[in-house]
Enzyme design. Sequence first.
Site, PDB file in Angstrom:
ATOM      1  N   LEU A 138       0.829  -1.195   0.151  1.00  0.00           N
ATOM      2  CA  LEU A 138      -0.064   0.121  -0.008  1.00  0.00           C
ATOM      3  C   LEU A 138       0.951   1.288   0.016  1.00  0.00           C
ATOM      4  O   LEU A 138       1.730   1.377   0.647  1.00  0.00           O
ATOM      5  CB  LEU A 138      -0.925   0.099   1.240  1.00  0.00           C
ATOM      6  CG  LEU A 138      -1.756   1.108   1.408  1.00  0.00           C
ATOM      7  CD1 LEU A 138      -3.078   0.969   0.329  1.00  0.00           C
ATOM      8  CD2 LEU A 138      -2.246   1.236   2.858  1.00  0.00           C
ATOM      9  N   HIS A 139       0.538   2.263  -0.741  1.00  0.00           N
ATOM     10  CA  HIS A 139       1.081   3.341  -0.821  1.00  0.00           C
ATOM     11  C   HIS A 139       0.171   4.510  -1.405  1.00  0.00           C
ATOM     12  O   HIS A 139      -0.460   4.420  -2.193  1.00  0.00           O
ATOM     13  CB  HIS A 139       2.430   3.527  -1.651  1.00  0.00           C
ATOM     14  CG  HIS A 139       2.374   3.138  -3.101  1.00  0.00           C
ATOM     15  ND1 HIS A 139       2.245   1.552  -3.422  1.00  0.00           N
ATOM     16  CD2 HIS A 139       2.333   3.458  -4.195  1.00  0.00           C
ATOM     17  CE1 HIS A 139       1.905   1.671  -4.600  1.00  0.00           C
ATOM     18  NE2 HIS A 139       2.302   2.617  -5.284  1.00  0.00           N
ATOM     19  N   GLN A 140       0.407   5.986  -0.793  1.00  0.00           N
ATOM     20  CA  GLN A 140      -0.516   6.990  -1.041  1.00  0.00           C
ATOM     21  C   GLN A 140       0.484   7.758  -1.835  1.00  0.00           C
ATOM     22  O   GLN A 140       1.358   8.279  -1.351  1.00  0.00           O
ATOM     23  CB  GLN A 140      -1.106   7.468  -0.106  1.00  0.00           C
ATOM     24  CG  GLN A 140      -1.786   8.572  -0.331  1.00  0.00           C
ATOM     25  CD  GLN A 140      -2.902   9.166   0.708  1.00  0.00           C
ATOM     26  OE1 GLN A 140      -3.797   8.952   0.933  1.00  0.00           O
ATOM     27  NE2 GLN A 140      -2.051  10.021   1.638  1.00  0.00           N
TER      28      GLN A 140
END
Length: 177
Positions: A138-140
């Site tokens: 997960l990464h924003q």
Amino acid sequence: MSSFEEQDGVGIPDALQRLWTPHRMSYIAGETKPDSAGAPECPFCRLVALSDEDALIVARGDSVYAVLNLYPYNPGHLLILPYRHIADYTELTAAETVELAEFTQHAMRVGRAVSAPHGFNIGMNQGSIAGAGIAAHLHQHIVPRWGGDANFMPVVGHTKVLPQLLGETRQLLADAW
């Protein structure tokens, strides 16, 4: 000139400039993605063992960290991600969710102080089909935007102009963090 060359444009200059980036081919082919067969461990998980300068890490928190995107859309393009190797936003703990939100807010403040963008694109691509380059972790994305940043260069010139080296950008953001 043969009729084949005339029909298919083979041998006819098209006036486009080529920027050769063969080092990107392994990324495009997915060879370094953690969900591909035979791929090394997750690149995001590997970063945390490196120095901040070598990994382009801007800041570290208790459960998340901020790192420059190695292939930025714009200068100052940051990723905020948990240390834990999880793929989906719903897998974040309450503490990780709060810290991720706080890092996002802080990244926007720092970006404004360092480079005065006119706006930001903020988002997560959940899953490969949704556009996640590394779907397993997960990464924003936090992408600073300026009026005119989508100018003729990428549209006509098929070239993205980045006015600063990643190491210099990391240092500016880290110092302001």
